[in-house]
Design an enzyme around this catalytic site. Structure first.
Site, PDB file in Angstrom:
ATOM      1  N   ASP A 294      38.306 115.229  35.310  1.00  0.00           N
ATOM      2  CA  ASP A 294      37.972 113.920  34.774  1.00  0.00           C
ATOM      3  C   ASP A 294      37.685 113.006  35.967  1.00  0.00           C
ATOM      4  OD1 ASP A 294      37.390 111.806  33.139  1.00  0.00           O
ATOM      5  OD2 ASP A 294      39.179 111.986  31.907  1.00  0.00           O
TER       6      ASP A 294
HETATM    7  C1  NOJ Z   1      36.750 109.188  31.987  1.00  0.00           C
HETATM    8  C2  NOJ Z   1      37.050 109.693  30.612  1.00  0.00           C
HETATM    9  O1  NOJ Z   1      38.412 110.026  30.502  1.00  0.00           O
HETATM   10  C3  NOJ Z   1      36.212 110.896  30.233  1.00  0.00           C
HETATM   11  O2  NOJ Z   1      36.466 111.215  28.887  1.00  0.00           O
HETATM   12  C4  NOJ Z   1      34.770 110.622  30.468  1.00  0.00           C
HETATM   13  O3  NOJ Z   1      33.981 111.715  30.056  1.00  0.00           O
HETATM   14  C5  NOJ Z   1      34.574 110.348  31.948  1.00  0.00           C
HETATM   15  N1  NOJ Z   1      35.339 109.168  32.308  1.00  0.00           N
HETATM   16  C6  NOJ Z   1      33.107 110.148  32.318  1.00  0.00           C
HETATM   17  O4  NOJ Z   1      32.635 108.968  31.795  1.00  0.00           O
END
Ligand code: NOJ
Length: 761
Positions: A294
């Protein structure tokens, strides 16, 4: 056109396959299938730096097609792109931008390996579907799959080839803002929806499909106290029986990628968890795709107190099976030296790179890196009428009728004076909900607009109170509601004169989502005061709730005669709501998540454990599992949802009282539509394993069927119970059905069920 380097790679392929010893794989990705051979042929041409590059994902930057920046982060990204040190980009959209970057990767780097372009296409790209929690309320797997197909086609048309969806995190805590992004609290329903979404996005990987990403692996929805990013402590039982099933279903549905999660799970950050990523995902489930971290989650292991610095974080993450680094810069900065110094084995890098290349091959990017870069398709696809029809259909199916006393709904289509109250009734941005970063503000149909389609009533709109949300920066900055009550007088005056009051209250679309946990679950701001003030002058109220999570609204549930749960329904929101209000669509949604009476009850879910003291053994006893100031029961239960039809269940029967291994039992129930209105009902089957090696929930959803009945029609519905349905992750660490007695329940809501019993011998 395929770049010359790639052609070169192919021409030496045979030779390489024959002459090179196959690179060692530390995991069980088969290297005998044709794709593996192609992957290996490319891998053998790559320098260590280029390999690391494939594991590096950068966020997009502005003016991609403008002048190349000379310094700063964007300059470094351009530079790295040209050196082949980037495997994927995120947040780049639009054919011209995607093409410009793909061109650098394909035509200017040594090997010409194409990029993956990731984006959070969570419930639509520009034409927005209901938030995923709302879609889950439809219990309509075909419609959900169709919604993902629409999202994929529109995103693919603008150059995106990878969505960071579906989020398959199960959650039992409505305080967590990201419940809007998932399928609710139930692992069985969650697993079926995960499969539908993966299939919808990926299809057969044509140029109308994009690859999906099951996230967040794992446990993210169990953040302590519902506070986003918080620590997660769960038992083996909960991990395997509740959290993991939708992830496993995603693998079985062929999902190409996984994203790990920000949280630590039982003391180990998920990003650094070998147990999750290697043992479970890659070994036990034989997942052949790759895992992306993430955003910044590799470096966040430093704050977690699990890694000393970015270098150690990179070492931990790659060894744990986290294949691609999203925006930590940890892999690009440290992986090479970690390999050179012998801290990380190159076979670990090779395995990760193979996984990334395999997905690129499967997506067809080596054959045509510009597969998603067609301006004409972009122009004719984005915002197609067909998409609007699709998201409208999904929106209607997502609405849940929570209460309808006095048959206040549906509204009469003419001769009525209607007071329409609430800032959210006129809002054209809020219905888009959270996570809709490709959509433009002010593009949703508001309730005011939807109701205007029914011109034979006199509808007077009055704001009442502001739900002030300023979108000052990207999607993140929100101002919470004002305390201004100056609009109350006008709203009360309109309500006084009306036959019916329609109030649109709840959360703004940006009050749920990532980083939007709430400690209170009532109507934000002064909306509760407004509701009560209007009720005093005219109790004939239809409350339209718009929210991204279950709310605790006990006063409204007690006093307001009709309540419609409309979530954040997307671009066609107002039309969907108006059609349900006026009875042109008969609601059939069922709650995928429990509504509490009180925040103090959380986490609250229907498949809870009985405890040793489920009830008082003497009338006055306090020594049982309860609150002294609140009931245990929910305000609205999981599976609850009414209809304009009146459904009645009777005659629950089983084909035999007991069965043995290999046999099945049929469960039958009679469903009658005892009304003059044709309608749909989701018939739900729950089972309770009375005694288990782990204590078992009081009931678990194990099947459901959507049944359509004409006025006064009856049907017999049959479910087949086999052993698989009774199996669970046992204390012996196996999936199996343990012999014994099982209770079987069928009905229209988890708290309104007929009951019988069977025995597994
Ligand atoms: C953080 C989020 O937790 C995740 O779900 C998302 O895909 C990413 N950022 C990218 O935007």
């Amino acid at each position: 056109m395929i770049h010359k380097n790639i052609i070169y790679a192919y021409s030496v392929l045979l030779l390489l396959v024959l002459s090179c010893s196959t690179p060692k794989s530390s995991v069980n990705v088969s290297n005998t299938d044709p794709t593996s051979k192609r992957v290996d042929s490319i891998l053998s041409l790559m320098t260590l730096e280029e390999k690391v590059g494939q594991l590096n994902q950068y966020n997009g930057f502005w003016e991609i097609t403008g002048p190349v920046p000379k310094e700063g982060q964007a300059a470094k990204k351009y530079d790295d792109l040209k050196k082949g040190l980037v495997g994927s980009m995120l947040n780049v959209k639009g054919v011209s931008d995607v093409k410009a970057l793909q061109k650098i990767a394909v035509e200017q780097t040594r090997l010409g390996i194409p990029l993956l372009f990731g984006f959070d296409v969570v419930h639509g790209y520009k034409t927005i579907s209901p938030i995923p929690l709302a879609e889950a309320a439809s219990w309509d797997l075909k419609a959900i799959q169709k919604s993902a197909e629409i999202a994929a086609e529109e995103a693919a048309a603008v150059g995106i080839n990878w969505t960071f969806a579906p989020m398959v995190d199960i959650s039992r805590d409505a305080r967590w803002g990201r419940v809007m992004e998932g399928a609710g609290e139930d692992p069985y329903l969650g697993a079926l929806i995960a499969k539908a979404r993966v299939q919808g996005f990926q299809g057969n990987l044509s140029n109308k499909n994009i690859i999906a990403c099951a996230k967040h692996f794992a446990g993210y929805g169990f953040a302590e106290s519902g506070r986003d990013y918080n620590t997660v402590v769960v038992s083996d039982d909960v991990l395997h029986n509740v959290i993991l099933p939708p992830f496993k279903a995603s693998v079985d549905a062929g999902v190409k990628t996984f994203m790990n999660s920000f949280n630590d799970l039982n003391g180990i950050p998920a990003t650094g968890s070998s147990f999750l990523q290697r043992d479970i995902l890659k070994k036990s489930w034989n997942f052949k795709g790759f895992v992306v971290s993430d955003w910044g989650s590799i470096n966040e292991m430093i704050a977690h107190g699990y890694a000393q610095d970015s270098k150690q974080a990179a070492e931990i993450a790659i060894n744990a099976g986290s294949d691609m680094d999203m925006e930590s810069y940890a892999y690009i900065d440290h992986l090479k030296s970690l390999v050179v110094s012998g801290v990380v084995d190159v076979s670990v890098i090779d395995d990760a790179v193979r996984r990334v290349l395999r997905v690129k091959f499967e997506l067809g990017l080596f054959e045509n890196p510009y597969k998603y870069c067609n301006e004409a398709i972009e122009k004719e696809t984005v915002g197609k009428t067909e998409f609007h029809e699709g998201v409208l259909d999904m929106a209607k199916k997502s609405i849940v009728l929570l209460k309808n006393d006095k048959q206040l709904l549906p509204l009469k289509k003419s001769g009525q004076k209607i007071a329409l109250i609430g800032a959210l009734a006129a809002d054209k941005t809020s219905p888009l909900g959270s996570w809709r970063i490709g959509a433009d503000d002010n593009t949703a149909i508001s309730v005011v607009e939807g109701m205007n389609k029914y011109p034979n009533n006199e509808v007077t709109y009055s704001k009442g109170a502001d739900v002030a949300i300023g979108r000052t920066q990207f999607m993140w900055e929100t101002k919470i509601n004002t305390t201004d009550t100056s609009g109350f007088a006008e709203a009360i005056a309109t309500a006084k004169k009306a036959d019916v009051v329609v109030m649109v209250l709840g959360e703004h679309g940006l009050q749920s989502g990532e980083g939007r946990s709430r400690a209170e679950l009532g109507l934000p701001g002064v909306q509760q005061e407004l509701l009560e003030a209007v009720y005093k002058v005219n109790p004939n109220i239809v409350l339209i709730l718009t929210n991204g999570r279950p709310l605790a609204i006990p006063w409204a549930a007690e006093h307001i005669p009709a309540i419609l749960e409309t979530w954040h329904l997307g671009t066609q929101s107002g039309h969907a709501i108006a059609q349900v209000l006026y009875g042109d669509y008969n609601p059939s949604g069922k709650l995928p998540m429990t509504f509490p009476r009180n925040v103090g009850q959380l986490p609250l879910y229907y498949n809870y454990k009985n405890t040793g003291r489920p009830s008082a053994n003497e009338p006055e006893s306090v020594f049982w599992s309860h609150y002294i100031d609140e009931k245990n029961t929910p305000l609205f239960a999981f599976g609850h949802g009414l209809s304009y039809s009146k459904f009645e269940y009777s005659e629950l029967k089983v084909s035999k009282a007991s069965f043995s291994k290999g046999e099945t039992i049929q469960v039958q129930v009679e469903l009658k539509n005892n009304s003059t209105v044709e309608g749909k009902e989701v018939v739900q089957l729950y089972i309770r394993d009375v005694v288990g090696s782990f204590t078992r929930p009081v009931k678990e959803l194990k099947g459901f069927e959507m049944v359509e009945l004409k006025p006064f029609e009856s049907k017999v519905i049959t479910f087949t119970i086999d052993q698989e349905m009774l199996a669970f992750y046992t204390a012996n660490k196996t999936w199996e059905a343990e012999p014994g007695t099982f209770k079987v329940f069928v009905g229209g809501s988890s708290d309104q069920l007929l009951e019988t019993e069977i025995v597994l011998k």
